[in-house]
Enzyme design. Structure first.
Site, PDB file in Angstrom:
ATOM      1  N   SER A 194     -66.362 -60.189  22.487  1.00  0.00           N
ATOM      2  CA  SER A 194     -67.455 -59.269  22.194  1.00  0.00           C
ATOM      3  C   SER A 194     -68.822 -59.729  22.658  1.00  0.00           C
ATOM      4  O   SER A 194     -69.696 -58.898  22.924  1.00  0.00           O
ATOM      5  CB  SER A 194     -67.508 -58.992  20.682  1.00  0.00           C
ATOM      6  OG  SER A 194     -67.719 -60.194  19.961  1.00  0.00           O
ATOM      7  N   HIS A 206     -62.874 -54.007  20.877  1.00  0.00           N
ATOM      8  CA  HIS A 206     -63.808 -53.603  21.933  1.00  0.00           C
ATOM      9  C   HIS A 206     -63.090 -53.035  23.154  1.00  0.00           C
ATOM     10  O   HIS A 206     -63.634 -53.075  24.266  1.00  0.00           O
ATOM     11  CB  HIS A 206     -64.682 -54.787  22.340  1.00  0.00           C
ATOM     12  CG  HIS A 206     -65.738 -55.123  21.328  1.00  0.00           C
ATOM     13  ND1 HIS A 206     -66.965 -54.484  21.282  1.00  0.00           N
ATOM     14  CD2 HIS A 206     -65.743 -56.012  20.299  1.00  0.00           C
ATOM     15  CE1 HIS A 206     -67.682 -54.984  20.297  1.00  0.00           C
ATOM     16  NE2 HIS A 206     -66.964 -55.905  19.683  1.00  0.00           N
ATOM     17  N   LYS A 216     -65.903 -48.416  16.327  1.00  0.00           N
ATOM     18  CA  LYS A 216     -66.584 -48.575  17.627  1.00  0.00           C
ATOM     19  C   LYS A 216     -66.283 -47.337  18.486  1.00  0.00           C
ATOM     20  O   LYS A 216     -66.829 -46.276  18.226  1.00  0.00           O
ATOM     21  CB  LYS A 216     -66.171 -49.890  18.280  1.00  0.00           C
ATOM     22  CG  LYS A 216     -66.670 -51.113  17.507  1.00  0.00           C
ATOM     23  CD  LYS A 216     -66.302 -52.409  18.169  1.00  0.00           C
ATOM     24  CE  LYS A 216     -66.980 -53.602  17.528  1.00  0.00           C
ATOM     25  NZ  LYS A 216     -66.710 -53.794  16.107  1.00  0.00           N
TER      26      LYS A 216
END
Length: 393
Positions: A183, A211, A242
């Site tokens: 990340s 991610h 996310k």
């Protein structure tokens, strides 16, 4: 509070401020989006949210959340095994399983909880876990909670991973843990190499794909699809907070026996309230949108390629890669903080990252590109970066 302890805390806080690493939380006075307003200030361009596909402000997602709120209520006031499981939760677990190409899925209140409740459930002191050195804090903390032997290998270094697997040869079971995308750097894990070594040494593979899920790979399933290792990963953890809508919630997905044991023994699952029904309903809509079209993923890829290329032309040190995490390396923590403040004055919201989030001497501005960013917005951000670079040189 004891006076000595209070003085100790003040001393620590003073040291953090003196080092330029004190983290101030800017209050946003608008919904999340590519343009936001901080407190009562003017609108600014948001370049640091995990809103990769722009779904945090998507009207269809918001409508699905409202519909689920009306149908299923606000909250569960319970954990899953008591009276906290609704049809919408089982639907989401089934859809995630289908989307990810796994055997079963279990929901958590966050991916941090998913990772926190994983390792101690599966591993004992007779076992070993081999973890990438750049893994997320939630993996590190989850490993600390279990009694397994701990080994750490250099980031994506397959030779070092093999050496650690050999060193742990006396363990009953060996589990390799890695982020799918790291990340702070935007680096993509070498899952093909990891799976080959796992096959060679009979190891279990766990990937945190927070991610990547939603936009990496041909169908957006994540790094296991991107690396062509679907079916070879035993455990996938991830977040709904996310790319998949940007709210909250997490999951663990993988082999059905693993998921079944987690339902029986994983402490964050057993002792945390069930995911809010509105989030579950909205997440189902997100998965529907992602399976219907590649438009958002295509736009994200185009935006990322443009921004990375232009930042390199401006002479910034950008960590290489193709991921929409684009770290602008500055080195000095105080400089990163000043740079972020100067960018805000020019109408671009970014944050300086420094120790302990990243190693000392590797402070940076971590920009994150979204499919919702327009070319005009990205160009405006590039102009601001160029101006601040000149001003702070």
């Amino acid at each position: 509070m004891q006076k000595a302890f209070a003085e100790h805390l003040e001393s620590q806080l003073a040291s953090i401020r003196a080092a330029g690493t004190y983290k101030r939380e800017r209050v946003i006075a608008t919904p999340q989006g590519t343009t936001i307003r901080v407190s009562d200030g003017k609108p600014v361009l948001n370049l640091c949210a995990n809103n990769y596909l722009g779904l945090a402000q998507h009207p269809a997602v918001a409508a699905a959340a409202k519909e689920a709120l009306e149908k299923w209520g606000y909250g569960m006031a319970s954990v899953r095994f008591i009276c906290g499981t609704q049809g919408v939760h089982k639907q989401l677990e089934a859809k995630l399983t289908e989307f990810l190409g796994t055997e079963d899925t279990i929901l958590y209140s966050s991916c941090f909880d998913a990772n926190g409740g994983l390792f101690e459930t599966l591993l004992g002191q007779e076992d070993a876990v081999i973890s990438d050195e750049l893994n997320h804090a939630s993996i590190i903390d989850g490993i600390r909670l279990c009694k397994a032997q701990r080994f750490r290998f250099r980031n994506s270094d397959m030779a070092d991973l093999e050496a650690k697997l050999k060193e742990a040869s006396g363990a009953r079971f060996r589990l390799i843990a890695t982020d799918g995308v790291f990340s702070m750097d935007g680096y993509i894990a070498n899952l093909a190499g990891i799976c080959d070594l796992a096959d060679k040494y009979s190891a279990i593979v766990m990937v945190d794909d927070s991610h990547a899920v939603g936009f990496m790979g041909q169908h957006g399933r994540g790094t296991h699809e991107y690396n062509n290792v679907m079916g070879r990963i035993d455990i996938l953890t991830g977040t709904l907070g996310k790319a998949l809508g940007g709210a909250s919630g997490g999951y663990t997905s993988g082999r059905k026996e693993i998921i079944e044991l987690l339902r029986q023994r994983s402490r964050p699952y057993l002792f945390s309230n069930t995911l809010a029904p509105a989030i579950a309903g909205a997440s189902l809509k997100v998965l529907e949108l992602l399976t219907r079209s590649t438009e958002l993923r295509d736009q994200l890829e185009e935006n990322t390629r443009f921004f990375r290329g232009e930042m390199n032309k401006l002479g910034f040190t950008i960590l290489p890669g193709s991921h929409p995490i684009v770290p602008v390396m500055l080195g000095d923590a105080a400089l990163a903080s000043r740079f972020a403040d100067a960018m805000l004055q020019k109408g671009v919201y970014v944050i300086g990252f420094s120790y302990p989030v990243v190693p000392t001497g590797k402070a940076r501005i971590r920009t994150q590109i979204s499919a919702a960013h327009t070319r005009e917005e990205l160009t405006r951000a590039l102009e601001a970066f160029a101006q601040v670079k000149t001003e702070l040189a």
